[in-house]
Design a protein around this motif. Structure first.
Motif, PDB file in Angstrom:
ATOM      1  N   VAL A   1       0.844  -0.942   0.097  1.00 24.60           N
ATOM      2  CA  VAL A   1      -0.053  -0.041   0.130  1.00 24.60           C
ATOM      3  C   VAL A   1       0.891   1.263   0.015  1.00 24.60           C
ATOM      4  O   VAL A   1       1.529   1.343   0.839  1.00 24.60           O
ATOM      5  CB  VAL A   1      -0.838  -0.155   1.031  1.00 24.60           C
ATOM      6  N   GLY A   2       0.907   2.192  -1.013  1.00 28.39           N
ATOM      7  CA  GLY A   2       1.798   3.062  -1.197  1.00 28.39           C
ATOM      8  C   GLY A   2       1.001   4.251  -0.483  1.00 28.39           C
ATOM      9  O   GLY A   2      -0.233   4.400  -0.547  1.00 28.39           O
ATOM     10  N   VAL A   3       1.777   4.975   0.234  1.00 30.33           N
ATOM     11  CA  VAL A   3       1.021   6.218   0.744  1.00 30.33           C
ATOM     12  C   VAL A   3       1.944   7.429   0.515  1.00 30.33           C
ATOM     13  O   VAL A   3       3.073   7.488   0.295  1.00 30.33           O
ATOM     14  CB  VAL A   3       1.147   6.100   2.519  1.00 30.33           C
ATOM     15  N   PRO A   4       1.259   8.555   0.556  1.00 29.86           N
ATOM     16  CA  PRO A   4       1.916   9.792   0.141  1.00 29.86           C
ATOM     17  C   PRO A   4       3.233   9.969   1.173  1.00 29.86           C
ATOM     18  O   PRO A   4       2.946   9.658   2.237  1.00 29.86           O
ATOM     19  CB  PRO A   4       0.934  10.819   0.477  1.00 29.86           C
TER      20      PRO A   4
ATOM     21  N   SER B   1       1.328  10.564   8.019  1.00 32.63           N
ATOM     22  CA  SER B   1       1.216   9.524   9.005  1.00 32.63           C
ATOM     23  C   SER B   1      -0.205   8.899   8.936  1.00 32.63           C
ATOM     24  O   SER B   1      -1.374   9.627   9.548  1.00 32.63           O
ATOM     25  CB  SER B   1       1.467  10.215  10.298  1.00 32.63           C
ATOM     26  N   LEU B   2      -0.450   7.703   8.739  1.00 33.34           N
ATOM     27  CA  LEU B   2      -1.474   6.911   8.660  1.00 33.34           C
ATOM     28  C   LEU B   2      -1.630   6.038   9.444  1.00 33.34           C
ATOM     29  O   LEU B   2      -0.405   5.499   9.991  1.00 33.34           O
ATOM     30  CB  LEU B   2      -1.919   6.514   7.103  1.00 33.34           C
TER      31      LEU B   2
ATOM     32  N   ALA C   1      -4.530   8.000 -10.252  1.00 35.34           N
ATOM     33  CA  ALA C   1      -4.835   8.230  -8.994  1.00 35.34           C
ATOM     34  C   ALA C   1      -3.605   8.693  -8.216  1.00 35.34           C
ATOM     35  O   ALA C   1      -3.186   8.415  -7.143  1.00 35.34           O
ATOM     36  CB  ALA C   1      -5.159   6.885  -8.315  1.00 35.34           C
ATOM     37  N   HIS C   2      -2.778   9.792  -8.690  1.00 34.74           N
ATOM     38  CA  HIS C   2      -1.588  10.076  -8.359  1.00 34.74           C
ATOM     39  C   HIS C   2      -1.681  10.892  -7.097  1.00 34.74           C
ATOM     40  O   HIS C   2      -2.497  11.711  -6.843  1.00 34.74           O
ATOM     41  CB  HIS C   2      -1.242  11.120  -9.429  1.00 34.74           C
ATOM     42  N   GLY C   3      -0.815  10.406  -6.263  1.00 32.37           N
ATOM     43  CA  GLY C   3      -0.783  11.201  -4.889  1.00 32.37           C
ATOM     44  C   GLY C   3      -1.575  10.804  -3.750  1.00 32.37           C
ATOM     45  O   GLY C   3      -1.323  11.153  -2.666  1.00 32.37           O
ATOM     46  N   GLU C   4      -2.724   9.822  -4.099  1.00 31.88           N
ATOM     47  CA  GLU C   4      -3.348   9.375  -2.998  1.00 31.88           C
ATOM     48  C   GLU C   4      -3.028   7.799  -2.635  1.00 31.88           C
ATOM     49  O   GLU C   4      -2.487   7.090  -3.403  1.00 31.88           O
ATOM     50  CB  GLU C   4      -4.974   9.436  -3.486  1.00 31.88           C
ATOM     51  N   PRO C   5      -3.168   7.435  -1.436  1.00 30.30           N
ATOM     52  CA  PRO C   5      -2.808   6.014  -1.046  1.00 30.30           C
ATOM     53  C   PRO C   5      -3.256   5.038  -2.064  1.00 30.30           C
ATOM     54  O   PRO C   5      -4.671   5.091  -2.476  1.00 30.30           O
ATOM     55  CB  PRO C   5      -3.608   5.789   0.279  1.00 30.30           C
TER      56      PRO C   5
ATOM     57  N   GLY D   1       4.285   8.688  -6.748  1.00 30.92           N
ATOM     58  CA  GLY D   1       4.743   9.871  -5.994  1.00 30.92           C
ATOM     59  C   GLY D   1       4.486   9.418  -4.658  1.00 30.92           C
ATOM     60  O   GLY D   1       3.893   9.887  -3.662  1.00 30.92           O
ATOM     61  N   LEU D   2       4.547   7.981  -4.322  1.00 31.36           N
ATOM     62  CA  LEU D   2       4.262   7.423  -3.181  1.00 31.36           C
ATOM     63  C   LEU D   2       5.333   6.588  -2.368  1.00 31.36           C
ATOM     64  O   LEU D   2       6.358   6.524  -2.917  1.00 31.36           O
ATOM     65  CB  LEU D   2       3.089   6.396  -3.215  1.00 31.36           C
TER      66      LEU D   2
END
Lengths: 234, 342
Positions: free
Chosen positions: A124-127, A131-132, A170-174, A186-187
């Motif tokens: 799961v890629g996160v920005p 902090s998730l 969906a660039h930039g979102e998880p 970008g993750l």
């Protein structure tokens, strides 16, 4: 004791004789060197990319091309479904099959897999810098529609899955994605969902050919990972 | 009218005579050593297993050779336990139980490897063996397999020899079977090495053929031991620990009976309970004077003949109704109805 000496002598004799160890029962390597290598391909982005049955790119296609150059072999590409290709490989009509196979493949018993030459992960890629929560509770994660990743996000995290047609948008979102596309999206890598060990399939028992291929693949991992990031660009 | 050699406490604690106790302790040490060493061999072979049939067969044999030492050690701890209300005969038979399990495991695994390899041979399945990266070098996995096999096989032969000597002194069946298996390990190892060398030079079938040879060896071991262990459970006449011949004790006891002139006729029936023998001696007395004293004295005397005889019941009877040791029915000594006393 005498038997032990005999065995030791046999080992030494086999090791010292001019013959190559291991040898192919069917002489694949000898035939391919300076000859034709028959390679089965099946579409599997970014490993094998096809257009009209002709390979246009992909990590494995490029690797095999280079391997063929090493052997002085001309490649004869044969496209088909995985099952068709593996059956043909088993009977000896093909020398090699590629198409994003992993060490967990169900063809394990029908083909001689190389040692894994590269490992990829689905994460799961996160920005970056965000902090998730660890279990991603309440976070919406994009995943490509109808892929394994879509189900894995649901099963392994508490995130809400948002199926999308194209991750690139969906660039930039998880998002659930392969590790090699994270930079482009970008993750940064978050929770790991799955690990894949990639292999190529040679014919069972053609050990000289198998060993030659493995020696070619091993020790190229950095180069392969670079190739992967380039080929995997969404 | 049972008798027991005098010892401290109500029961004989030790099955073995004092002078054999150091040997027994040595055997226990050797079996622990075997267990640890075989375990390391099993792990090493598992790491290098690959897809060779012969290698798999050798691995399974090593895995199985963990059983006899384990059986020996468990039985060594159990056999001297005191009899209880639930187990009035004590725990000598724990050895027999361990023996049956070990033998059955051998038999089943032998059959498995045999059929698996035969199938692979018939369907012409060719074993792939590739390279492995060790210390930054790429080596053909076959060489690594051969190294692992030598590690698993060579010391086992010496362990086997040492244990064989102890098994002779201790008259121990499980130890004997285990020692035999270790000693024969070099055959398995050689067969597996030949199989891998065969793959190396491109003879794909050599591997399956070697595996079949190994499986036949395992099957043979399994069959031999299964037979012996079932015979034990059936209370067959005791044999020497190496099963070559009947144990001479029965003959010896019968000879002793013949020497006594107050006995008209006598018969012995012994069974094996693990390491020791128990059983009955039937005697037809000529006269009834001092019968109880005489029976007691006789029991004492018979127990002193051989340490393996652990418990003997001497019973006075009018007629003997157990078959003689050559199998012929006994001509009755007294022409009365067969009536057993006491």
């Amino acid at each position: 004791m005498r038997a032990a000496v005999c065995i030791a002598l046999a080992v030494v004799a086999v090791a010292a004789c001019a013959c190559r160890i291991p040898e192919d029962p069917d002489g694949t390597l000898d035939r391919v060197e300076g000859g034709v290598m028959r390679v089965g391909i099946t579409e599997s982005d970014p490993w094998v990319e096809l257009e009209g049955g002709v390979p246009t790119g992909g990590v494995e296609v490029r690797l095999v091309r280079r391997f063929a150059r090493d052997l002085g072999a001309r490649i004869e590409w044969v496209d088909g479904s995985e099952e068709e290709l593996v059956d043909a490989l088993k009977e000896g009509s093909l020398d090699l099959v590629i198409g994003g196979l992993t060490s967990k493949s169900r063809w394990k018993k029908d083909a001689a897999f190389t040692r894994p030459y590269v490992e990829t992960t689905t994460v799961v890629g996160v920005p970056a810098g965000s902090s998730l929560p660890d279990d991603l509770d309440g976070v919406t994660v994009a995943a490509e529609l109808g892929t394994e990743a879509e189900a894995l996000v649901d099963a392994k995290t508490d995130a809400d899955v948002r199926p999308v047609r194209d991750l690139g948008r969906a660039h930039g979102e998880p998002a659930a994605a392969h590790d090699y596309v994270l930079d482009d999206l970008g993750l940064a890598a978050g929770t790991e969902l799955k690990e894949d060990k990639h292999v190529m399939a040679a014919r069972l028992g053609e050990n000289a050919f198998l060993v030659r291929l493995e020696r070619f693949l091993l020790g190229r991992s950095e180069e392969i990972e670079r190739m992967l990031r380039k080929e995997g660009r969404p | 009218m049972t008798d027991r050699r005098e010892t401290e406490g109500p029961f004989r604690r030790f099955e073995l005579p004092e002078e054999l106790l150091p040997e027994q302790r040595k055997a226990v040490r050797l079996e622990w050593l075997t267990l640890v060493y075989m375990l390391s061999a099993v792990v090493l072979l598992a790491l290098t297993l690959g897809q060779s049939q012969a290698m798999k067969a050798a691995w399974i044999e090593d895995l199985l050779s963990l059983l006899p030492p384990a059986a020996f050690l468990i039985a060594s701890a159990m056999r001297t336990r005191d009899p209880s209300a639930k187990f009035p005969w004590g725990f000598h038979r724990s050895v027999s139980v361990a023996y049956v399990f070990a033998a059955l495991a051998l038999l089943v695994m032998g059959a498995y490897v045999f059929f698996d390899s035969a199938f692979k041979l018939v369907t012409a399945e060719r074993p792939p063996i590739g390279v492995i990266q060790l210390f930054g070098e790429e080596i053909w996995l076959g060489w690594v397999m051969i190294g692992a096999l030598v590690y698993s096989g060579l010391p086992a032969v010496f362990l086997g020899r040492a244990k064989l000597k102890l098994a002779d002194e201790l008259h121990d069946k499980v130890l004997y079977a285990d020692a035999q298996m270790n000693k024969a390990d070099w055959m398995t190892v050689s067969a597996a090495i030949v199989g891998i060398l065969g793959i190396g030079v491109g003879l794909w079938w050599a591997d399956a053929v070697a595996a079949i040879f190994i499986s036949l060896d395992i099957l043979h071991d399994g069959w031999k031991n299964m037979r012996a262990s079932v015979h034990d459970l059936m209370d067959a006449r005791p044999r020497r620990h190496d099963a070559r011949e009947f144990h001479p004790i029965v003959d010896r006891i019968e000879d002793e009976l013949r020497k006594l002139d107050w006995i008209e006729d006598g018969a012995v029936r012994l069974r094996e309970e693990g390491h020791v023998f128990t059983g009955e001696v039937l005697v037809v007395p000529r006269e009834d004077d001092h019968l109880v004293d005489r029976l007691e004295e006789l029991a004492h005397h018979l127990l002193s003949l051989e340490w393996k005889v652990y418990d003997i019941v001497v019973v006075p009877v009018r007629e003997i109704d157990i078959p003689s040791r050559d199998g012929r029915p006994r001509s009755s000594a007294v022409g009365e109805e067969p009536a057993r006393s006491p």
